[in-house]
Design an enzyme around this catalytic site. Structure first.
Site, PDB file in Angstrom:
ATOM      1  N   HIS A 396       0.848  -1.186   0.000  1.00 39.35           N
ATOM      2  CA  HIS A 396       0.000   0.000   0.000  1.00 39.35           C
ATOM      3  C   HIS A 396       0.886   1.240   0.000  1.00 39.35           C
ATOM      4  CE1 HIS A 396      -2.390   3.168   2.274  1.00 39.35           C
ATOM      5  NE2 HIS A 396      -3.039   3.013   1.144  1.00 39.35           N
ATOM      6  N   SER A 397       0.607   2.151  -0.918  1.00 35.89           N
ATOM      7  CA  SER A 397       1.318   3.425  -0.980  1.00 35.89           C
ATOM      8  C   SER A 397       2.827   3.193  -1.133  1.00 35.89           C
ATOM      9  CB  SER A 397       0.991   4.251   0.273  1.00 35.89           C
ATOM     10  OG  SER A 397       1.500   5.547   0.174  1.00 35.89           O
ATOM     11  N   LEU A 398       3.634   3.716  -0.222  1.00 27.49           N
ATOM     12  CA  LEU A 398       5.087   3.535  -0.322  1.00 27.49           C
ATOM     13  C   LEU A 398       5.465   2.059  -0.211  1.00 27.49           C
ATOM     14  CD1 LEU A 398       7.899   4.854  -0.490  1.00 27.49           C
ATOM     15  CD2 LEU A 398       7.856   5.042   2.012  1.00 27.49           C
TER      16      LEU A 398
END
Length: 770
Positions: A396-398
């Site tokens: 998720h995300s980074l």
């Protein structure tokens, strides 16, 4: 129901007035349930001989529960039957406690172990909740297996109470429940009710009848004007047995695990707007997955073809912050004192993006993620030796960028990975432990390692946390781990054809792409502009898309699929100078890749335009888990089609009328030919209008299946977009932040994962009837 600290928060057994003193156990405030009116007796270690059971006084106030004395007294009470216990565990949140029941399957396992442990001295450990937790029966504690979490108290519950302001029942301590059960048994056997039990703290339990039992808690100090329990206390309802209280007992999880998924979080320690940890968010995602399996794979589950998918969280934030690296203390020294809360939030979350772009801390992050994934994988295999399924990863995300860089820098070998690269043991065993430490000038830690029976082979399996637990400082740990990583690279791979070593010079970066930087037998697939870098030790580094100064560790397995949620991968690759991804490129060890995002997610970027730039493709719309488009999207599409059809018809009619008006009557062809001409011309004109508007979409749809999307996802589409909710469509800016954190509870995203997993297993998808 919480009381003052002076009361000790403990429930004490009844005793003659002023002659019984409270026990030390009354001073344990940690067992009180999170409620405003917790009975004082809820924590005491009680003994029935201390209790004085007497008839209810005649002067009991009519306002008390005695007004219900005639309730259900017409029916003859059934004979006494022993109460059936159910096991609960305590959950701490914001200095409050809440009690939650185990599933019936787990409760039965705990009860069977409880009956066994009474006959032996050794403690028994029972795996519960999908074997993610262990319960120590004698200690009455629940411990997390895969992640760090404070132990939770466990109770064998038979009696429950609820205050006048509570919404749910809370279990009494086991000792008090046992004594209360004994008093109840005597009352049922002798058919003697309307009895009260007095306690040293001034509390009273009155057994009016089998279905009406009240617990009175004193409001303040008793004075001479208090004539009855109702004058000095507020009642709590008491229930016997879990079947008589309103509590939702969770469904048990299937024992069979079909697939294992590791989930890596993004920036910061919190993963959603409720500031929950990665563990809590993954628990929600797992619950959504179990619910979807029960609804969309019901028949396969009933036939035993489908078990469950296990999701495990991977936490790397704690290894970067806190006392692990000292970076928080360094940042705090240079942080301005103004707007302290905002700056603290920035230091704890947004700085993770800058840390990942730092060679020093990026190495810490990728090492932590890889070592944690490998540790969880080994522990899962140990606890599930029968597991023969495959493994996928979610970022998720980074976290998705971290996994992308790791997967692009994995080494693909013909032999299956057995936890460490081939040739590792021979390379490491060429040196003894003492020789290695001498080379690194770390001889002072030899005895520390030997005391734990650590040799070169076991040292190769150690992670940074293992060495830290041995008391080895950060600097020596980094030296040891770096030495082991260098030795892990097989000599035959260093000298493989096409692999550049320090003798032959580093790979050349040109405008055409990275030359001679791929794995043996692969062509250059990643194109970027020329760039200059500092001196890099290419002897122990495989050039990929990741940062060139990072030594990427190897995973102990080959991931089946990589799912990216709200991912900035496309943006980071572009910023790194990568113009496009060659369609022939694929992850060395991972077959599939899905880029899943919400349309309003401000952090998400697409991947497909970097592979196929000549065609403007819309992302694939993720189906709603109920089998249709959301109502507002269907209405929007219908209105679009209606307006387009109306415009086409109006334009066609106007053009036909204009042509009829401007054409001379004498030039009109005969009636039969004229009809044909008039029928043909408007149709051709309408076709031209349709081509400019509506037909462009249909033409794009017709061409879409023929487009080669490349091998990153096996030729299939990569970008998948969620359907926004109706309320989100009113103001996309208002829901921007929420949309970046919506994936943990998204049924549509979870169903996409399940369909990909079970399609590969040959299990049919079932759309439930609405």
């Amino acid at each position: 129901m919480s009381s003052s600290e002076g009361d000790g928060g403990g429930l004490s057994q009844a005793a003659p007035n002023n002659n019984i003193t409270t026990q030390d156990d009354f001073d344990n405030p940690t067992q009180t349930a999170a409620t405003c009116n917790t009975p004082e007796a809820s924590k005491a270690e009680l003994s029935l001989p201390e209790a004085q059971i007497s008839p209810v006084l005649d002067e009991v106030s009519p306002s008390s529960a005695s007004s219900f004395e005639m309730l259900d007294m017409e029916s003859v009470p059934p004979p006494y039957q022993e109460v059936q216990p159910h096991w609960f565990f305590c959950r701490q949140a914001d200095d409050c406690e809440s009690w939650h029941p185990f599933s019936r399957e787990d409760s039965d396992k705990l009860e069977n172990a409880f009956n066994t442990v009474r006959e032996q001295e050794e403690d028994i450990v029972v795996a519960v909740e999908g074997e993610r937790y262990d319960v120590h029966i004698k200690e009455r504690m629940r411990f997390a297996v895969y992640w760090d979490q404070a132990p939770a108290e466990v109770r064998r519950c038979t009696w429950f109470y609820k205050g006048d302001k509570d919404t749910r029942f809370f279990p009494y301590p086991e000792e008090f429940s046992k004594r209360l059960e004994e008093a109840y048994m005597i009352a049922v056997t002798l058919d003697e009710w309307k009895r009260k039990l007095d306690f040293p703290t001034g509390e009273t339990v009155i057994l009016h009848n089998p279905k009406l039992i009240m617990h009175y808690q004193p409001i303040g100090l008793q004075d001479e004007w208090a004539s009855s329990p109702s004058d000095q206390s507020r009642p709590c309802t008491v229930k016997r047995g879990v079947e008589n209280i309103s509590v939702e007992i969770p469904e048990g999880e299937p024992e069979k695990v079909d697939h294992l998924v590791f989930m890596v979080h993004g920036i910061g320690p919190a993963c959603d707007l409720r500031f929950r940890s990665i563990v809590q968010c993954v628990n929600d995602f797992r619950s959504v997955s179990l619910s979807l399996l029960a609804s969309h794979y019901r028949r396969s589950q009933q036939e035993g073809h489908v078990g469950r998918v296990e999701f495990l969280p991977v936490n790397w934030h704690s290894a970067l912050h806190g006392d692990a690296t000292g970076v928080d203390e360094d940042i705090q020294r240079i942080t301005l004192p103004s707007i302290s809360r905002l700056r603290h939030f920035t230091n704890d979350t947004l700085l993770d993006l800058f840390f990942y772009n730092s060679p020093t801390y990026c190495q810490t992050i990728v090492d932590t993620v890889a070592s944690e994934v490998n540790r969880l994988h080994a522990l899962f295999q140990q606890r599930h030796p029968e597991f023969d399924g495959k493994v996928s990863v979610v970022g998720h995300s980074l976290g998705s960028l971290i996994l992308f860089d790791l997967l692009t820098n994995q080494r693909n070998r013909s032999r299956a990975r057995e936890g460490v690269p081939s040739g590792e043991h021979s390379a490491l065993n060429s040196d003894t432990l003492e020789q290695m430490l001498t080379k690194l000038d770390l001889q002072q830690y030899l005895q520390t390692l030997l005391a734990e029976n650590v040799d070169m082979e076991s040292l190769a399996l150690c992670q940074d946390s293992d060495l830290r637990n041995l008391g080895i400082p950060l600097g020596p740990r980094k030296k040891i781990l770096h030495y082991i990583r260098k030795k892990r690279l097989p000599e035959d791979y260093k000298m493989a054809p096409g692999h550049q070593t320090s003798d032959s010079g580093p790979p050349q970066v040109t405008s055409e792409g990275i030359q001679s930087s791929e794995l043996p037998g692969q062509e250059s697939s990643l194109h970027n502009k020329p760039s200059t870098t500092g001196a890099v030790d290419y002897e122990y580094f495989d050039v990929g898309i990741g940062q060139v100064s990072i030594d990427y560790p190897q995973l102990a397995f080959y991931p089946e699929t990589f799912f990216a949620f709200g991912s900035p991968i496309g943006m980071f690759l572009t910023v790194r100078g990568l113009k496009r991804i060659d369609p022939n490129y694929s992850f060395p060890t991972c077959k599939s890749f899905y880029n899943i995002y919400h349309p309003y997610d401000p952090v998400a970027y697409r991947i497909e335009p970097m592979i196929v730039s000549e065609v403007d493709l819309e992302p694939m719309l993720i189906p709603h888990h109920k089998g249709r488009k959301r109502m507002h999207l269907e209405l929007k599409d219908s209105l679009t089609r209606m307006s387009m059809d109306l415009r086409n018809n109006v334009l066609g009619s106007l053009r036909t009328a204009w042509q009829s008006f401007t054409r001379p009557v004498a030039a009109l062809p005969p009636a039969e030919e004229g009809e044909a001409t008039n029928d043909t011309t408007p149709q051709e004109d309408q076709a031209g209008v349709c081509t400019e508007a509506e037909c462009s979409a249909s033409a794009e749809q017709a061409e879409q299946p023929e487009i080669e999307m490349g091998m990153l996802n096996g030729g299939r589409r990569i970008d998948y977009v969620l359907q926004e909710k109706p309320i989100e469509s009113f103001n996309e800016y208002l829901f921007a932040i929420q949309s970046h954190l919506c994936y943990w509870e998204s049924e549509d995203a979870a169903l996409l994962l399940l369909r990909e997993i079970y399609d590969n297993l040959g299990v049919a998808f079932e759309q439930p009837q609405q």
